[in-house]
Design a protein around this motif. Structure first.
Motif, short mmCIF file in Angstrom:
data_model
loop_
_atom_site.label_atom_id
_atom_site.label_comp_id
_atom_site.label_asym_id
_atom_site.label_seq_id
_atom_site.Cartn_x
_atom_site.Cartn_y
_atom_site.Cartn_z
N ALA A 124 8.98 0.77 -13.84
CA ALA A 124 10.32 1.37 -14.47
C ALA A 124 11.60 1.25 -13.55
O ALA A 124 11.35 1.55 -12.41
CB ALA A 124 10.22 2.62 -15.17
N LEU A 125 12.26 0.54 -14.00
CA LEU A 125 13.69 -0.05 -12.94
C LEU A 125 14.37 1.31 -13.09
O LEU A 125 14.67 2.16 -14.09
CB LEU A 125 14.34 -1.18 -13.49
N LYS A 126 14.64 1.79 -11.75
CA LYS A 126 15.43 3.06 -11.76
C LYS A 126 17.07 2.70 -11.44
O LYS A 126 17.31 1.57 -11.06
CB LYS A 126 14.93 3.83 -10.37
N PRO A 127 18.07 3.66 -11.54
CA PRO A 127 19.33 3.52 -11.65
C PRO A 127 19.69 2.77 -10.23
O PRO A 127 20.61 2.04 -10.30
CB PRO A 127 20.12 4.89 -11.74
N ASP A 128 19.08 3.15 -9.17
CA ASP A 128 19.43 2.72 -7.83
C ASP A 128 18.88 1.30 -7.52
O ASP A 128 19.06 0.75 -6.43
CB ASP A 128 18.98 3.74 -6.75
N GLY A 129 18.22 0.55 -8.59
CA GLY A 129 17.54 -0.57 -8.20
C GLY A 129 16.02 -0.70 -7.77
O GLY A 129 15.37 -1.61 -7.91
N SER A 130 15.43 0.43 -7.41
CA SER A 130 14.19 0.51 -7.02
C SER A 130 13.20 0.68 -8.20
O SER A 130 13.82 0.83 -9.34
CB SER A 130 14.04 1.67 -6.11
N ILE A 131 12.17 0.32 -7.96
CA ILE A 131 11.10 0.16 -9.22
C ILE A 131 10.23 1.50 -8.78
O ILE A 131 9.37 1.45 -8.18
CB ILE A 131 10.50 -1.06 -9.03
N ALA A 132 10.18 2.23 -10.00
CA ALA A 132 9.47 3.52 -9.99
C ALA A 132 7.89 2.66 -10.76
O ALA A 132 8.00 2.23 -11.67
CB ALA A 132 9.61 4.52 -10.84
N THR A 133 7.00 2.92 -9.78
CA THR A 133 5.38 2.41 -10.20
C THR A 133 4.54 3.39 -10.26
O THR A 133 4.44 4.40 -9.61
CB THR A 133 5.17 1.35 -9.13
N THR A 134 3.59 3.23 -11.48
CA THR A 134 2.53 4.09 -11.51
C THR A 134 1.26 3.06 -11.60
O THR A 134 1.16 2.41 -12.54
CB THR A 134 2.73 4.85 -12.71
N PHE A 135 0.36 3.50 -10.83
CA PHE A 135 -0.85 2.57 -10.75
C PHE A 135 -1.97 3.80 -11.04
O PHE A 135 -2.29 4.57 -10.27
CB PHE A 135 -1.09 1.86 -9.27
N THR A 136 -2.85 3.31 -11.86
CA THR A 136 -3.78 4.42 -12.59
C THR A 136 -5.25 3.56 -12.71
O THR A 136 -5.04 2.31 -12.91
CB THR A 136 -3.64 4.89 -13.97
N PHE A 137 -6.16 4.11 -12.49
CA PHE A 137 -7.45 3.31 -12.73
C PHE A 137 -8.70 4.48 -12.71
O PHE A 137 -8.48 5.55 -12.02
CB PHE A 137 -8.00 2.38 -11.65
N ASN A 138 -9.71 4.27 -13.39
CA ASN A 138 -10.69 4.99 -13.39
C ASN A 138 -11.72 4.60 -12.29
O ASN A 138 -11.91 3.17 -12.04
CB ASN A 138 -11.35 4.91 -14.64
#
Length: 180
Positions: A62-76
Motif C-alpha cells: 500500500a502506497l503511503k502519502p510519504d511515498g514509502s510502501i507499507a508492506t504486509t507479508f503473511t504466511f502459514n
C-alpha cells in the motif's frame, strides 16, 4: 512482534543487506507503482530462512502519502493450516529506477535490495530478484497460475543465473484469503 521474531528479522536483514555486485540483473523498465500495489501471492521462491517452510504466502503493498510502501507479508508456517506469521517491512522506491528498484526495510537502518526484474504488461505476475542471486520471488495476483505461465517465469529466473535446484513452489490455498 516478539523479541525472537525481531532478532530473526534483524539477523535475516544483515544477510540480505550485503548486496554484492555481480552482473546486475535486469530491471523492469518502468513500474506503475499504483498498479503494482495490492495483493501478490508467492507462487515460487528461493526463500529467506524465515520463509523456508511457508505456505499461503502473500505480500501486500500500500502506497503511503510519504511515498514509502507499507508492506504486509503473511504466511502459514510449516503447513497449509500452520500458525500464521505476519511481517510489516517498509519499502522505499529508489529514485531514478522507474519504480523498479526498492529498498525493503524490516529493521532500521538496514534496507535489503528488492529488484522488480519482470512485471507482466497486465500486472498479473512479477519476478522480484536480488543481484546476489540469493533470493527470488515469483508472484501473481491469483493463488495459482497455469503451468505454461509458471514455466515461462521459471525460465526467466533461470536466465538470470539462479540455482534452480533451490527454487521452491509455495503451496497456496485455492480460495483467496484476507491478508491482515
Amino acid at each position: 512482534m516478539s523479541c525472537k521474531h525481531w532478532l530473526a528479522a534483524l539477523m535475516s536483514m544483515f544477510g540480505l543487506s550485503a548486496c554484492a555486485t555481480q552482473t546486475p540483473l535486469p530491471l523492469a523498465s518502468h513500474v506503475d507503482i499504483e498498479r503494482f500495489m495490492g495483493r501478490w501471492y508467492v507462487i515460487a521462491h528461493i526463500p529467506t530462512w524465515i520463509e523456508k517452510q511457508s505456505y499461503n504466502a502473500v505480500e501486500s503493498y500500500a502506497l503511503k502519502p510519504d511515498g514509502s510502501i507499507a508492506t504486509t507479508f503473511t504466511f502459514n508456517e510449516g503447513g497449509i493450516h500452520g500458525p500464521m506469521k505476519v511481517y510489516h517491512p517498509t519499502g522505499f522506491v529508489i529514485e531514478g529506477s522507474g519504480n523498479a528498484l526498492w529498498g525493503m526495510q524490516f529493521v532500521w537502518p538496514i534496507k535489503a535490495q528488492y529488484k522488480i526484474s519482470h512485471v507482466a504488461d497486465d500486472y498479473s505476475n512479477t519476478i522480484v530478484t536480488r543481484d546476489k542471486l540469493d533470493y527470488v520471488w515469483i508472484m501473481a495476483r491469483t493463488p495459482s497460475i497455469s503451468e505454461q505461465d509458471y514455466q515461462q517465469l521459471r525460465g526467466l529466473v533461470e536466465s538470470y543465473g539462479y540455482d534452480m535446484s533451490k527454487l521452491r513452489r509455495v503451496p497456496q490455498m485455492e480460495r483467496p484469503r484476507e491478508t491482515p
